[in-house]
Design a protein around this motif. Structure first.
Motif, short mmCIF file in Angstrom:
data_model
loop_
_atom_site.label_atom_id
_atom_site.label_comp_id
_atom_site.label_asym_id
_atom_site.label_seq_id
_atom_site.Cartn_x
_atom_site.Cartn_y
_atom_site.Cartn_z
N VAL A 109 0.84 -1.19 0.00
CA VAL A 109 0.00 0.00 0.00
C VAL A 109 0.88 1.25 0.00
N PHE A 110 0.26 2.38 -0.27
CA PHE A 110 0.98 3.65 -0.12
C PHE A 110 0.98 4.07 1.35
N SER A 111 2.02 4.78 1.72
CA SER A 111 2.10 5.30 3.09
C SER A 111 1.98 6.82 3.11
N ASP A 112 1.86 7.43 1.93
CA ASP A 112 1.85 8.89 1.86
C ASP A 112 0.82 9.43 0.87
N LYS A 113 -0.26 8.66 0.65
CA LYS A 113 -1.28 9.09 -0.31
C LYS A 113 -2.63 9.20 0.39
N ASN A 114 -2.73 10.19 1.22
CA ASN A 114 -3.96 10.48 1.95
C ASN A 114 -5.02 11.00 0.97
N PRO A 115 -6.26 10.51 0.99
CA PRO A 115 -6.90 9.64 1.98
C PRO A 115 -7.02 8.18 1.56
N PHE A 116 -6.16 7.71 0.67
CA PHE A 116 -6.29 6.35 0.16
C PHE A 116 -5.40 5.35 0.87
N GLY A 117 -4.16 5.74 1.12
CA GLY A 117 -3.25 4.89 1.88
C GLY A 117 -2.19 5.77 2.51
N TYR A 118 -2.18 5.85 3.83
CA TYR A 118 -1.21 6.71 4.51
C TYR A 118 -1.01 6.22 5.94
N VAL A 119 0.05 6.71 6.56
CA VAL A 119 0.35 6.37 7.95
C VAL A 119 -0.01 7.57 8.82
N ASP A 120 -0.85 7.34 9.84
CA ASP A 120 -1.29 8.44 10.69
C ASP A 120 -0.25 8.78 11.75
N GLU A 121 -0.60 9.73 12.63
CA GLU A 121 0.34 10.20 13.65
C GLU A 121 0.72 9.12 14.66
N ASN A 122 -0.07 8.05 14.70
CA ASN A 122 0.23 6.94 15.62
C ASN A 122 0.97 5.80 14.94
N GLY A 123 1.36 6.04 13.68
CA GLY A 123 2.11 5.01 12.95
C GLY A 123 1.24 3.91 12.39
N LYS A 124 -0.07 4.15 12.29
CA LYS A 124 -1.00 3.12 11.80
C LYS A 124 -1.45 3.46 10.38
N TYR A 125 -1.54 2.43 9.55
CA TYR A 125 -2.02 2.63 8.18
C TYR A 125 -3.52 2.95 8.19
N GLN A 126 -3.90 3.93 7.37
CA GLN A 126 -5.28 4.37 7.26
C GLN A 126 -5.62 4.64 5.81
N GLY A 127 -6.93 4.76 5.52
CA GLY A 127 -7.36 5.16 4.19
C GLY A 127 -8.31 4.17 3.53
N TYR A 128 -8.78 4.56 2.37
CA TYR A 128 -9.76 3.77 1.62
C TYR A 128 -9.20 2.40 1.23
N ASP A 129 -7.93 2.36 0.78
CA ASP A 129 -7.32 1.08 0.43
C ASP A 129 -7.16 0.19 1.66
N ILE A 130 -6.88 0.80 2.80
CA ILE A 130 -6.70 0.04 4.04
C ILE A 130 -8.04 -0.52 4.51
N TRP A 131 -9.09 0.26 4.30
CA TRP A 131 -10.45 -0.19 4.61
C TRP A 131 -10.72 -1.52 3.91
N LEU A 132 -10.35 -1.61 2.65
CA LEU A 132 -10.53 -2.84 1.88
C LEU A 132 -9.57 -3.93 2.35
N GLY A 133 -8.31 -3.59 2.56
CA GLY A 133 -7.33 -4.59 2.98
C GLY A 133 -7.68 -5.25 4.29
N ASP A 134 -8.15 -4.47 5.24
CA ASP A 134 -8.55 -5.03 6.54
C ASP A 134 -9.69 -6.03 6.40
N ARG A 135 -10.66 -5.69 5.54
CA ARG A 135 -11.81 -6.58 5.35
C ARG A 135 -11.42 -7.86 4.62
N LEU A 136 -10.54 -7.75 3.62
CA LEU A 136 -10.10 -8.94 2.91
C LEU A 136 -9.41 -9.91 3.86
N ALA A 137 -8.54 -9.39 4.73
CA ALA A 137 -7.84 -10.23 5.69
C ALA A 137 -8.82 -10.89 6.66
N LYS A 138 -9.80 -10.13 7.11
CA LYS A 138 -10.81 -10.65 8.03
C LYS A 138 -11.58 -11.81 7.40
#
Length: 288
Positions: A57-86
């Motif tokens: 994923v991207f780590s610097d393409k907000n709001p699709f794939g980025y790392v937040d201030e807590n070091g956690k991946y966030q964004g629309y692509d991450i929304w999908l990735g989390d669900r696929l893994a689940k």
């Protein structure tokens, strides 16, 4: 005579050693070639057995794939990735990639799947396999309000910032050779170049530049849609049919529950507000 026999013996031994060495080199070359032919990807069963799927994923393409201030991946692509893994019943490991490395990460087996705003193109289809799309996109161009670019013809003789290996890079190289391209590996570097005045404009997916302009007063997307309407889809290693088939069925299933519109509401609408129609971006489990 004895001396001559010794010399002949040494010559013969040298020839034998040379032949053995050559054979050994050929065997190594063959082994290397064969190793290159081996599959580098993990099948669906192998991913399940490992208990983890590795996603680029991207780590610097907000709001699709980025790392937040807590070091956690966030964004629309991450929304999908989390669900696929689940739904696979495994954990997910996100690996940061740059635009130019997306296909390479799959070709070398560094990741199982790419969810990094990967636009489907004929050229890319030759090296990776794309699943069903989950988003629509065209190119956009953002520039300073004081020198707003409203037409690509206005870029001739000027400097356009792009990220290496993107559809913007390809599009302008092919269609506007008079435009000077300033290329960067990272999206952060590209946007900083625009902020610093090192280029006259920046082009990438319109979905992204629209979001960036909202957060950066003094800049406007003067060209909101350029080129063809393309799709963005998950990508897997070429030939990884088991994972590809599962992804296609999963995306169809997610579409029936309106999953991608829900993802838009959670991750993209807080950025876009009411300025963008979700239906112009979201694809719900179907080919378009």
């Amino acid at each position: 005579m004895k001396k001559m026999k010794k010399i002949k013996l040494l010559v013969a031994l040298t020839l034998i050693v040379g032949l053995l060495t050559a054979c050994g080199s050929n065997n190594k070359a063959t082994e290397t070639a064969n190793a290159g032919d081996k599959k580098v990807y993990r099948t669906l069963d192998e991913i399940k057995e490992s208990g983890k799927i590795v996603v680029g994923v991207f780590s610097d393409k907000n709001p699709f794939g980025y790392v937040d201030e807590n070091g956690k991946y966030q964004g629309y692509d991450i929304w999908l990735g989390d669900r696929l893994a689940k739904d696979l019943g495994v954990e997910v490991e996100y690996v940061s990639t740059e635009a130019a490395n997306r296909a390479k990460f799959l070709e070398t087996g560094k990741v199982d799947l790419i969810l990094a705003n990967f636009t489907v193109t004929d050229e890319r289809k030759e090296v990776v396999d794309f699943a069903l799309p989950y988003m629509k996109v065209a190119l956009g161009v953002v520039s300073p309000d004081k020198a707003l670019i409203k037409d690509p013809e206005e870029l001739k003789g000027k400097t356009l910032i792009v990220a290496k290996g993107t559809t913007a890079d390809t599009y302008f190289t092919k269609n506007y050779p008079d435009v000077k391209l300033q290329k960067y590996d990272q999206y952060t570097e590209a946007y900083n170049a625009l902020l610093d005045g090192r280029g006259d404009a920046f082009s990438t997916d319109n979905t992204e530049v629209l979001a960036w302009a909202i957060k950066n007063p003094g800049f406007t997307v003067g060209i909101e849609s350029l080129g063809d309407i393309d799709t963005i889809a998950p990508a897997v290693s070429k030939g990884n049919e088991t994972l590809l088939n599962w992804l296609n069925e999963e995306i169809k299933s997610l579409g029936k529950e309106n999953f991608f519109h829900e993802g838009y509401e959670k991750t993209l609408k807080p950025v876009y507000g009411d300025s963008v129609d979700a239906d112009k971006i979201v694809v719900e489990g179907e080919e378009i």
